[in-house]
Design a protein around this motif. Structure first.
Motif, PDB file in Angstrom:
ATOM      1  N   ALA A 113       0.825  -1.208   0.000  1.00  0.00           N
ATOM      2  CA  ALA A 113       0.000   0.000   0.000  1.00  0.00           C
ATOM      3  C   ALA A 113       0.862   1.260   0.000  1.00  0.00           C
ATOM      4  CB  ALA A 113      -0.923   0.003   1.219  1.00  0.00           C
ATOM      5  N   LYS A 114       0.333   2.309  -0.625  1.00  0.00           N
ATOM      6  CA  LYS A 114       0.952   3.625  -0.628  1.00  0.00           C
ATOM      7  C   LYS A 114       0.009   4.607   0.064  1.00  0.00           C
ATOM      8  CE  LYS A 114       3.670   3.221  -4.881  1.00  0.00           C
ATOM      9  NZ  LYS A 114       3.961   3.848  -6.198  1.00  0.00           N
ATOM     10  N   LEU A 115       0.564   5.744   0.448  1.00  0.00           N
ATOM     11  CA  LEU A 115      -0.246   6.763   1.127  1.00  0.00           C
ATOM     12  C   LEU A 115      -1.444   7.179   0.274  1.00  0.00           C
ATOM     13  CD1 LEU A 115       2.546   9.073   2.633  1.00  0.00           C
ATOM     14  CD2 LEU A 115       1.215   7.306   3.813  1.00  0.00           C
ATOM     15  N   GLU A 116      -1.223   7.262  -1.043  1.00  0.00           N
ATOM     16  CA  GLU A 116      -2.287   7.733  -1.929  1.00  0.00           C
ATOM     17  C   GLU A 116      -3.414   6.715  -2.129  1.00  0.00           C
ATOM     18  OE1 GLU A 116       0.973   7.593  -2.781  1.00  0.00           O
ATOM     19  OE2 GLU A 116       1.235   6.872  -4.843  1.00  0.00           O
ATOM     20  N   ASP A 117      -3.258   5.524  -1.548  1.00  0.00           N
ATOM     21  CA  ASP A 117      -4.331   4.531  -1.626  1.00  0.00           C
ATOM     22  C   ASP A 117      -5.399   4.775  -0.567  1.00  0.00           C
ATOM     23  OD1 ASP A 117      -1.874   1.927  -2.263  1.00  0.00           O
ATOM     24  OD2 ASP A 117      -2.909   3.264  -3.672  1.00  0.00           O
ATOM     25  N   SER A 118      -5.169   5.734   0.314  1.00  0.00           N
ATOM     26  CA  SER A 118      -6.180   6.077   1.323  1.00  0.00           C
ATOM     27  C   SER A 118      -7.448   6.531   0.615  1.00  0.00           C
ATOM     28  CB  SER A 118      -5.667   7.189   2.238  1.00  0.00           C
ATOM     29  OG  SER A 118      -4.589   6.749   3.019  1.00  0.00           O
ATOM     30  N   ALA A 119      -8.538   5.828   0.886  1.00  0.00           N
ATOM     31  CA  ALA A 119      -9.789   6.077   0.153  1.00  0.00           C
ATOM     32  C   ALA A 119     -10.867   5.165   0.719  1.00  0.00           C
ATOM     33  CB  ALA A 119      -9.610   5.782  -1.341  1.00  0.00           C
ATOM     34  N   VAL A 120     -12.076   5.343   0.223  1.00  0.00           N
ATOM     35  CA  VAL A 120     -13.156   4.393   0.475  1.00  0.00           C
ATOM     36  C   VAL A 120     -13.238   3.475  -0.732  1.00  0.00           C
ATOM     37  CG1 VAL A 120     -15.645   4.100   0.756  1.00  0.00           C
ATOM     38  CG2 VAL A 120     -14.457   5.940   1.975  1.00  0.00           C
ATOM     39  N   TYR A 121     -13.311   2.173  -0.470  1.00  0.00           N
ATOM     40  CA  TYR A 121     -13.426   1.205  -1.541  1.00  0.00           C
ATOM     41  C   TYR A 121     -14.848   0.659  -1.520  1.00  0.00           C
ATOM     42  CZ  TYR A 121      -8.519   1.839  -2.180  1.00  0.00           C
ATOM     43  OH  TYR A 121      -7.293   2.417  -2.449  1.00  0.00           O
ATOM     44  N   LEU A 122     -15.562   0.967  -2.583  1.00  0.00           N
ATOM     45  CA  LEU A 122     -16.964   0.592  -2.705  1.00  0.00           C
ATOM     46  C   LEU A 122     -17.115  -0.608  -3.618  1.00  0.00           C
ATOM     47  CD1 LEU A 122     -18.510   4.140  -3.291  1.00  0.00           C
ATOM     48  CD2 LEU A 122     -18.907   2.713  -1.288  1.00  0.00           C
ATOM     49  N   CYS A 123     -17.935  -1.532  -3.198  1.00  0.00           N
ATOM     50  CA  CYS A 123     -18.313  -2.664  -4.031  1.00  0.00           C
ATOM     51  C   CYS A 123     -19.775  -2.483  -4.439  1.00  0.00           C
ATOM     52  CB  CYS A 123     -18.146  -3.967  -3.268  1.00  0.00           C
ATOM     53  SG  CYS A 123     -18.595  -5.443  -4.206  1.00  0.00           S
ATOM     54  N   ALA A 124     -20.095  -2.839  -5.659  1.00  0.00           N
ATOM     55  CA  ALA A 124     -21.478  -2.772  -6.128  1.00  0.00           C
ATOM     56  C   ALA A 124     -21.757  -4.001  -6.979  1.00  0.00           C
ATOM     57  CB  ALA A 124     -21.715  -1.495  -6.940  1.00  0.00           C
ATOM     58  N   SER A 125     -23.021  -4.348  -7.087  1.00  0.00           N
ATOM     59  CA  SER A 125     -23.389  -5.457  -7.967  1.00  0.00           C
ATOM     60  C   SER A 125     -24.656  -5.096  -8.725  1.00  0.00           C
ATOM     61  CB  SER A 125     -23.590  -6.758  -7.178  1.00  0.00           C
ATOM     62  OG  SER A 125     -24.738  -6.692  -6.342  1.00  0.00           O
ATOM     63  N   SER A 126     -24.852  -5.749  -9.844  1.00  0.00           N
ATOM     64  CA  SER A 126     -26.063  -5.536 -10.623  1.00  0.00           C
ATOM     65  C   SER A 126     -26.459  -6.836 -11.304  1.00  0.00           C
ATOM     66  CB  SER A 126     -25.871  -4.427 -11.668  1.00  0.00           C
ATOM     67  OG  SER A 126     -24.907  -4.789 -12.618  1.00  0.00           O
ATOM     68  N   LEU A 127     -27.766  -6.969 -11.528  1.00  0.00           N
ATOM     69  CA  LEU A 127     -28.295  -8.182 -12.151  1.00  0.00           C
ATOM     70  C   LEU A 127     -27.826  -8.270 -13.599  1.00  0.00           C
ATOM     71  CD1 LEU A 127     -30.128 -10.628 -11.694  1.00  0.00           C
ATOM     72  CD2 LEU A 127     -32.057  -9.234 -12.456  1.00  0.00           C
ATOM     73  N   VAL A 128     -27.932  -7.137 -14.268  1.00  0.00           N
ATOM     74  CA  VAL A 128     -27.506  -7.045 -15.651  1.00  0.00           C
ATOM     75  C   VAL A 128     -26.479  -5.941 -15.709  1.00  0.00           C
ATOM     76  CG1 VAL A 128     -28.226  -6.530 -18.018  1.00  0.00           C
ATOM     77  CG2 VAL A 128     -29.760  -7.773 -16.490  1.00  0.00           C
ATOM     78  N   SER A 129     -25.466  -6.104 -16.523  1.00  0.00           N
ATOM     79  CA  SER A 129     -24.390  -5.123 -16.588  1.00  0.00           C
ATOM     80  C   SER A 129     -24.934  -3.722 -16.784  1.00  0.00           C
ATOM     81  CB  SER A 129     -23.443  -5.485 -17.728  1.00  0.00           C
ATOM     82  OG  SER A 129     -22.434  -4.494 -17.862  1.00  0.00           O
ATOM     83  N   GLY A 130     -24.631  -2.860 -15.852  1.00  0.00           N
ATOM     84  CA  GLY A 130     -24.962  -1.447 -15.977  1.00  0.00           C
ATOM     85  C   GLY A 130     -26.277  -1.012 -15.382  1.00  0.00           C
TER      86      GLY A 130
END
Lengths: 115, 113
Positions: free
Chosen positions: B82-99
């Motif tokens: 890891a680097k300092l600039e990786d500080s962030a929120v990591y969001l996961c999302a899912s969908s039934l159909v792409s998009g």
């Protein structure tokens, strides 16, 4: 490449007032979808409203409505009768209807509603 | 319907350490996305899976980030080192159909010190 631009980093409004958040986008596609998402401090992304590009009628959802100007590539969100619970970050997002694409987000507008 | 589950909710690590995030999408959702959201900015797509295959990883820093989706269900995102600039929120999302019909998790807030 598609881009989404939100030019208002921060907005403030009093309870019961109306506020409009701006969004412009750039694309060469003709078929696409536009969204406004709300992100409160809990970080949960909540869908506020959605607009299909092929529909001329502006979408509405209770106190939330959009002004979709396809030729100008503009998609603004109007919040009527603002409530304290509307305080959040708001993101404009775009996606084409091509398979395999993903949502592209703007940088967001922080909305503060005060009493 | 259960939502998209993510863990941990918070993580603090020192630079050069490794970290992994986990995501369990909504049952039956074929498409899974990982986004990186740096403070004050909008989410940026890191990687998109369709079942257990990668659809788009063009913005994933592959020298330090990796992701997998075993059996087309759960997914893990790893950063090493890891680097300092990786500080962030990591969001996961899912969908039934792409998009379409995205559902987001509550994210993991990573702080690299």
């Amino acid at each position: 490449a598609q881009t989404v631009t939100q030019s208002q980093p921060e907005m403030s409004v009093q309870e019961a007032e109306t506020v409009t958040l701006s969004c412009t986008y750039d694309t060469s596609e003709n078929n696409y979808y536009l969204f406004w998402y709300k992100q409160p401090p809990s970080r949960q992304m909540i869908l506020v409203i959605r607009q299909e590009a092929y529909k001329q009628q502006n979408a509405t959802e209770n106190r939330f409505s959009v002004n979709f100007q396809k030729a100008a590539k503009s998609f603004s969100l109007k919040i009527s009768d603002s409530q304290l619970g509307d305080t959040a970050m708001y993101f404009c997002a775009f996606i084409t209807n091509q398979a395999g694409t993903a949502l592209i987000f703007g940088k967001g507008t922080t909305l503060s509603v005060s009493s | 319907e259960a939502g998209v589950a993510q863990s941990p909710r918070y993580k603090i690590i020192e630079k050069r350490q490794s970290v992994a995030f986990w995501c369990n999408p909504i049952s039956g959702h074929a498409t899974l996305y990982w986004y990186q959201q740096i403070l004050g900015q909008g989410p940026k797509l890191l990687i998109q899976f369709q079942n257990n295959g990668v659809v788009d990883d063009s913005q994933l820093p592959k020298d330090r980030f990796s992701a997998e989706r075993l059996k087309g269900v759960d997914s893990t995102l790893k950063i090493q080192p890891a680097k300092l600039e990786d500080s962030a929120v990591y969001l996961c999302a899912s969908s039934l159909v792409s998009g379409f019909g995205y559902t987001f998790g509550s994210g993991t807030r990573l702080t690299v010190v």
